[in-house]
Design a protein around this motif. Structure first.
Motif, short mmCIF file in Angstrom:
data_model
loop_
_atom_site.label_atom_id
_atom_site.label_comp_id
_atom_site.label_asym_id
_atom_site.label_seq_id
_atom_site.Cartn_x
_atom_site.Cartn_y
_atom_site.Cartn_z
N LEU A 52 3.63 0.34 15.59
CA LEU A 52 3.97 0.80 16.90
C LEU A 52 3.23 0.12 17.93
CD1 LEU A 52 4.92 3.03 18.42
CD2 LEU A 52 3.04 4.61 17.99
N CYS A 53 2.18 -0.40 17.58
CA CYS A 53 1.26 -0.95 18.55
C CYS A 53 1.83 -2.28 18.92
CB CYS A 53 -0.20 -1.34 17.86
SG CYS A 53 -1.13 -2.21 19.10
N ARG A 54 2.38 -3.29 17.89
CA ARG A 54 3.19 -4.35 17.99
C ARG A 54 4.40 -3.98 18.83
NH1 ARG A 54 4.07 -9.57 15.63
NH2 ARG A 54 6.33 -9.97 15.43
N PRO B 212 -4.30 10.34 20.95
CA PRO B 212 -5.52 10.11 19.99
C PRO B 212 -6.13 8.80 19.55
CG PRO B 212 -3.65 10.44 18.80
CD PRO B 212 -3.07 10.57 20.31
N PRO B 213 -7.37 8.53 19.12
CA PRO B 213 -7.81 7.39 18.55
C PRO B 213 -6.85 7.14 17.33
CG PRO B 213 -9.44 8.97 18.99
CD PRO B 213 -8.32 9.50 19.20
N THR C 158 -8.47 -2.48 13.56
CA THR C 158 -8.44 -2.96 12.03
C THR C 158 -8.38 -1.54 11.23
OG1 THR C 158 -11.11 -2.96 12.18
CG2 THR C 158 -9.72 -5.18 12.16
N THR C 159 -8.66 -0.31 11.84
CA THR C 159 -8.71 0.86 11.31
C THR C 159 -7.31 1.55 11.48
OG1 THR C 159 -9.45 2.02 13.40
CG2 THR C 159 -10.99 1.28 11.96
N MET C 160 -6.28 1.02 12.29
CA MET C 160 -4.80 1.58 12.24
C MET C 160 -4.53 1.48 10.87
SD MET C 160 -3.59 -0.09 15.82
CE MET C 160 -4.20 0.23 17.32
N ASP C 161 -3.51 2.41 10.56
CA ASP C 161 -2.51 2.30 9.30
C ASP C 161 -1.40 1.53 9.67
OD1 ASP C 161 -0.90 4.00 10.47
OD2 ASP C 161 -1.54 5.90 9.83
N GLU C 162 -0.65 1.45 8.81
CA GLU C 162 0.56 0.51 8.93
C GLU C 162 1.53 0.89 9.99
OE1 GLU C 162 2.81 -2.92 8.82
OE2 GLU C 162 0.96 -2.65 8.01
#
Length: 231
Positions: free
Chosen positions: A126-128, A32-33, A117-121
């Protein structure tokens, strides 16, 4: 431990897309986005893929041979290898693919997309983590889940190979010192006879804590302006 930096835009851990391209059909992934590529981004990446592949359906390692921005990169072989690493392609825990298709290419490029910038913490972390896993695989060349001193020495020697003022022994000393630093961060005070077997992924996360991963992963050679010169 000195981090390895190379040059594209860092990316989320998984791609989510559902779009069509004139020559490639429909590509789908059930993620998902905001981890998705936009339709415009997919079309741009498809153009880059076609330029790299020479309009073929797959890319092989030799397709990277004539990319100017990559030619002088001291860790060129490791960067190219990362595109075909089954771990990064999420196709297995070891081994290299002989070639990659466009969907594989998107999977690799997803590691380089900027953190949205729309991602929550939770999504940011998870991305990092996935970006760092990609870097970890570049060091861990034998896919055993641990970066040994020899593997780290190899990376440092390659990074410094273009500097005529640094001899091989100096590079080894830099690598050895970095590994000792890693051991102190990850293990703490070691006994005189204790051997640090290498950096695990959990250790790697500790070492990179507080370092801005966004500034360490770039792929300039995939910019349209650059790649247009690479026919």
């Amino acid at each position: 431990m000195h981090p390895v930096g190379f040059s594209a835009e860092p990316a989320p851990p998984k791609i989510g897309l559902s779009t069509s391209l004139p020559t490639q059909g429909i590509f789908r992934a059930a993620h998902p986005p905001p981890l998705a590529f936009s339709s415009d981004q997919i079309e741009q990446l498809h153009r880059r893929f076609k330029q790299l592949s020479g309009d073929q359906p797959t890319i092989r390692k030799e397709n990277f041979n004539n990319v100017p921005d990559l030619e002088l990169n001291p860790i060129r072989s490791k960067i190219v290898r990362a595109f075909f690493d089954n771990r990064n392609l999420r196709k297995g825990s070891s081994g290299l693919a002989d070639e990659i298709n466009f969907e594989d290419f998107l999977t690799i490029m997803s590691y380089f997309r900027p953190i949205d910038t729309t991602m929550d913490e939770e999504q940011v972390q998870l991305c990092r983590k996935e970006k760092l896993r990609f870097l970890f695989h570049m060091y861990d060349s034998d896919s055993d889940g641990r970066i040994t001193l020899e593997e780290y020495r190899n990376v440092v020697e390659e990074l410094l190979s273009g500097n005529p003022h640094i001899e091989k022994e100096s590079a080894r000393s830099i690598a050895d010192g970095a590994m000792m630093e890693a051991a102190s961060v990850c293990v703490g005070q070691m006994e005189p006879d204790q051997v640090y077997e290498g950096i695990t992924f959990d250790d790697f996360l500790k070492i990179w804590q507080g370092i801005d991963i966004e500034t360490k992963m770039h792929v300039r050679f995939l910019n349209m302006e650059t790649i247009a010169l690479c026919h």
